[in-house]
Design a protein around this motif. Structure first.
Motif, PDB file in Angstrom:
ATOM      1  N   LEU A  91       0.921  -1.288  -0.009  1.00  0.00           N
ATOM      2  CA  LEU A  91      -0.058  -0.066   0.112  1.00  0.00           C
ATOM      3  C   LEU A  91       0.903   1.293  -0.009  1.00  0.00           C
ATOM      4  CD1 LEU A  91      -1.764  -2.515   1.055  1.00  0.00           C
ATOM      5  CD2 LEU A  91      -2.851  -0.737   2.467  1.00  0.00           C
ATOM      6  N   HIS A 110      -0.804  -1.865  -4.805  1.00  0.00           N
ATOM      7  CA  HIS A 110      -2.095  -1.221  -4.947  1.00  0.00           C
ATOM      8  C   HIS A 110      -1.902   0.164  -4.920  1.00  0.00           C
ATOM      9  CE1 HIS A 110      -4.325  -4.832  -3.544  1.00  0.00           C
ATOM     10  NE2 HIS A 110      -3.504  -5.131  -2.711  1.00  0.00           N
ATOM     11  N   LYS A 126      -8.613   1.236   1.605  1.00  0.00           N
ATOM     12  CA  LYS A 126      -7.281   1.038   2.490  1.00  0.00           C
ATOM     13  C   LYS A 126      -7.750   0.445   3.599  1.00  0.00           C
ATOM     14  CE  LYS A 126      -4.208   4.038   5.579  1.00  0.00           C
ATOM     15  NZ  LYS A 126      -3.976   5.029   5.865  1.00  0.00           N
TER      16      LYS A 126
END
Length: 327
Positions: A174, A196, A204
């Motif tokens: 992330l 991502h 998230k």
């Protein structure tokens, strides 16, 4: 108390990336919940339904935009070039790259952060966990995650991938891309690494809720670590380096700290942690009301005529130096 919060970064509220802005927003909510009147002096585009908003003019001197005698205290979220002649507080949120002298009424975001500037004054960051929603404990947890701006070398995405591969686990990244050209050519071929990009909001939260743990081997002295407490909230133990504030946030029941790839990989494999205990640690110790109470104690001391520091705080080393990362 009438409090003015001044910030020059992104407009508020932030919906994706913007850690400092999220802290400032939640600080205001905490102060309002405790019965205080908050006003923002923040960039154009900012809106708020629980506090007054004044838009800052980036072309004008900040101090000249603060109405005279309208507030009990003014809380700046950035270093000032001069000492104001009214009651004020400054929060230093990061690490300066070069030695720099800060304002006398500067406070920091962890004990280690303060100590590295020769200060003892800090308030831990806290978040309004109600905005994250409840944790879904029934959701399958299939992989670990990394949460930071992956192109920033001190965050050590490369090290997180090394740990995940050695531990034999999948990693959701992330904050990074499989192909990154921002600092030369970097391509990550392994399909067990899932990229991502920069994420926020419900996506998230879902990715954090699906994770087994945070792999976060930073190579600098982390001032605080919002990624850490966000991950803990979703029940994720933290596997990180022992730098900066990390030992204050990650105690033995909630993760493992080492600057060794092999040791962190072994800890990831062992996974002897209670997810609900991780969640409760974040909720109880790093919430927005506790943060607001901490700042109110500083405000009262300033209003009583006290200076936070006897001399200007100074970071004596390069705050972005790369710290050891071992096999």
């Amino acid at each position: 108390m009438k409090i003015l919060l001044v910030h020059q970064g992104l407009s508020l509220p932030v919906l994706t990336y913007g850690g400092t802005e999220r802290v400032i927003w939640d600080l205001a909510k905490g102060l309002v919940s405790l019965g205080h009147e908050v006003t923002f002096l923040v960039p154009e585009g900012s809106v708020c339904d629980f506090a007054r908003v004044i838009h800052i003019d980036p072309q004008q001197d900040v101090l000249g935009q603060i109405p005279s005698n309208a507030f009990d205290i003014v809380h700046f979220q950035f270093k000032l070039e001069a000492e104001p002649d009214f009651p004020y507080l400054v929060t230093e949120h990061g690490n300066t790259k070069t030695p720099a002298s800060l304002n006398l009424n500067t406070v920091f975001v962890s004990k280690n952060h303060a100590q590295r500037y020769g200060s003892r004054e800090f308030v831990y960051n806290g978040l309004d966990w109600s905005s994250y929603g409840p944790v879904d404990w029934s959701m399958p947890r299939q992989r670990h995650h990394f949460l930071a701006k992956g192109s920033w070398p001190v965050k050590n995405l490369k090290g997180a991938i090394q740990v995940a591969r050695q531990a034999g686990v999948s990693l959701a990244v992330l904050g990074g891309k499989r192909l990154n050209l921002s600092r030369g050519f970097r391509f990550t071929p392994w399909r067990s690494m899932h990229f991502h990009g920069m994420v926020g909001g419900t996506l998230k939260f879902r990715l954090l809720n699906e994770s087994k743990g945070l792999i976060f081997p930073v190579r600098w002295h982390e001032p605080f670590g919002l990624a850490v407490i966000e991950s803990l909230y979703f029940g994720n133990p933290v596997f990180s380096t022992p730098y900066g504030a990390l030992p204050e946030l990650v105690t033995a029941p909630h993760g493992y700290l080492s600057n060794s790839i092999a040791e962190l990989a072994q800890a990831v494999q062992d996974m002897k942690f209670d997810s609900r205990a991780c969640h409760q640690w974040a909720v109880s110790n790093f919430n927005h009301v506790l943060m607001a109470q901490g700042y109110l104690e500083k405000y009262q001391r300033v209003l009583a005529g006290e200076r936070m520091n006897d001399k200007p705080p100074v970071l004596k080393e390069n705050g972005h130096q790369m710290l050891p990362w071992n096999p």
